[in-house]
Enzyme design. Sequence first.
Site, PDB file in Angstrom:
ATOM      1  CD  GLU A 117      -2.356   1.385   2.795  1.00 42.86           C
ATOM      2  OE1 GLU A 117      -2.883   2.465   3.096  1.00 42.86           O
ATOM      3  OE2 GLU A 117      -2.334   0.396   3.545  1.00 42.86           O
TER       4      GLU A 117
ATOM      5  CG  ASP B 292      -0.619   1.640   6.282  1.00 41.19           C
ATOM      6  OD1 ASP B 292       0.498   1.159   5.997  1.00 41.19           O
ATOM      7  OD2 ASP B 292      -0.968   2.792   5.980  1.00 41.19           O
TER       8      ASP B 292
ATOM      9  CG  ASP C 210      -4.488   2.425   8.805  1.00 37.77           C
ATOM     10  OD1 ASP C 210      -4.694   1.597   7.888  1.00 37.77           O
ATOM     11  OD2 ASP C 210      -3.945   3.524   8.609  1.00 37.77           O
TER      12      ASP C 210
ATOM     13  CG  ASP D 148      -7.938   4.515   5.438  1.00 43.04           C
ATOM     14  OD1 ASP D 148      -9.165   4.327   5.355  1.00 43.04           O
ATOM     15  OD2 ASP D 148      -7.418   5.621   5.620  1.00 43.04           O
TER      16      ASP D 148
END
Length: 671
Positions: free
Chosen positions: A428, A500, A502, A504
């Site tokens: 990403e 990641d 998180d 997202d």
Amino acid sequence: MNLFDGRTQDTTVDQGYDARSIEVLKGLDPVKRRPGMYTDTASPNHLAFEVIDNSVDEAIAGFATRIDVTLTQDNTIIVSDNGRGMPVDTHPQEGVSGVELIMTKLHAGAKFSSKDYAFSGGLHGVGVSVVNALSTHLCIEICRNKKRYTIEFQNGAKTKDLEETGKAANTGTTLEFKPNPAYFDTDHFNVTAIKAALKSKAVLCQGLTTSFTVEETQETDTWHYNQGLDQYLQEMINSTKTIFPEPFTGSVDNDELKAVWAVNWGQEDALEIEESYVNLIPTKLGGTHVNGFRSGLLESVKEFCKFRNILPKGVFLTPEDIWQKVGYVLSIKLAEAQFSSQTKERLSSRHCAGLVNIQVRDAFSLWLNQNVALGEALAQAAIENARSRERKRKKVYLKTRTSGASLPAKLSDCTSDDQSQRELFFVEGDSAGGSAKQARDRRFQAIMPLRGKILNTWDLNSSAILESKEIRDISQVLGVIPGSTDISKLRYNKLCILADADSDGLHIATLLCALFLRHFPEVVRQGHVFVAMPPLYRIDMGKEVFYALDNSERNAITKRLGRRKKPGKINIQRFKGLGEMNPAQLRETTIAPDSRRLVQLTIANESGAGEQQTDMSRENEESSSTSTKSEKSPDSPIKDDVFQVMDMLLSKKRARDRKRWIETHGVIKEI
């Protein structure tokens, strides 16, 4: 109907769905409803191992010296030990005896902390309660406080209260159970497997005596070993010619790790023994302790070759070169060990790889330089393996283009053309992609950065998704056309999604998983797709560095560090994304095969699923499955829970269902 033909599901929703539809499974009902989540349902062997392991934990703690197991003629197992005896006093909060609480409540046990067991295999608190749930009859006799107690169960329910039945001169526990055949493919125990388990317990726990009696044949085997692992390994190797006349052995004993090992290599034939244990529990699929052991041996041999200047120019040693024809026994004791499943066949404690690596590397390097002739013999064998691998590689013609088109410029490809070794990371963001390029091993690891979220392809036909340049590039890099079942031109053996930690990042990983499930199903079926698990936290204490995947791992590490005799100041850093990691951190935590953690995306219980999966016991990944079970009906083409969830989350026609789901289950918590 083709499960992956791109068509959407019937979006009709039962308007009667409300809070009354939610079913709460209590007690041991979850085990009875889904036994495969808690044990191996092929046979009841694992039930016997769970009970034996509880007795072994008493031996590890220094309270038991003998474990006796009997298989009766009516297929009942009796396990007896001379440990402290299961607790019989009343639990202050639950209001029932300790033994009843252990047998009837999931996640109830004394092994979640180190107060009573410094090292233990039973860490989930479900093992013996699973045995109770899946047994037609279970009876326990406890000798404790100079008294004898008994309690009985049937199908997990208590049928006889705990009562005092007499006096006892000694202490210990005897547990007798008969598995319920309704839950297993076969209800017969494997005598050979139980013998092997009991023998290994005696070998690994010095001073412990184990025995196994089969009533049907009136045979009793007893094991008691005062020798080390070198004699045991030599006994298993038998007459096979080895590079070392005696195995290389070593041990370590500190606050975090206790380990002992023995290893040797065959001259001509492979040594057919590769055994690893964690807290005396066999880890058939290896794990981080084996990864650290293997990498430690490799680094020692590399260092030895460099120091003696015997490595030919252009020859690079890989873990496979040192691992051929190896025979080893590795046993570690680890506080708060984490396993990849309840069957405990693979250790997933991330920090263990580094702990074992350092100890083995230093000990083996010293040994090689003290035994130069034997070290050179091993080095020459590894070099010849590397040359043989290189000759095979040159014979492989790898088609690196699809329809003659050039590969995308943003792809940083690897140099190896051995498809079985090649790995591709979808990363990403360009920033993280740059770090990943520096962190990778360019010989077999390729990096392809992705800009943000890719197209949601769940509702689209395979022919339509190629209009997206990002997905067209992905297809081109893979060498597979969307919707095709022909993956013979697949350019990489492992496709790793690296995003990641998180929300997202999870969204991006979900979109990529949806892409593979819907439009590259055969790639998933053959076991090529993985999701990398980057850490969320870095924990520092002095010069020591640890990484945690989530809050529970962070808490476990800080708790373990706090129990040290001289704990230092603990600093905790939370990573906001991959871009915050430097290449060295990214390599150690997420990309390096010996220390990374990967979750494998699979389609279980489907015809053809997993038939060509990689032999994970010989690889370095941490893998687990996203299980699906395909059921078809005229009303709904996909009845599977996982695909229902994916469809609800990603289908544009399911907005109302998503809203209802969020309103019902959408409790947002900070990680």
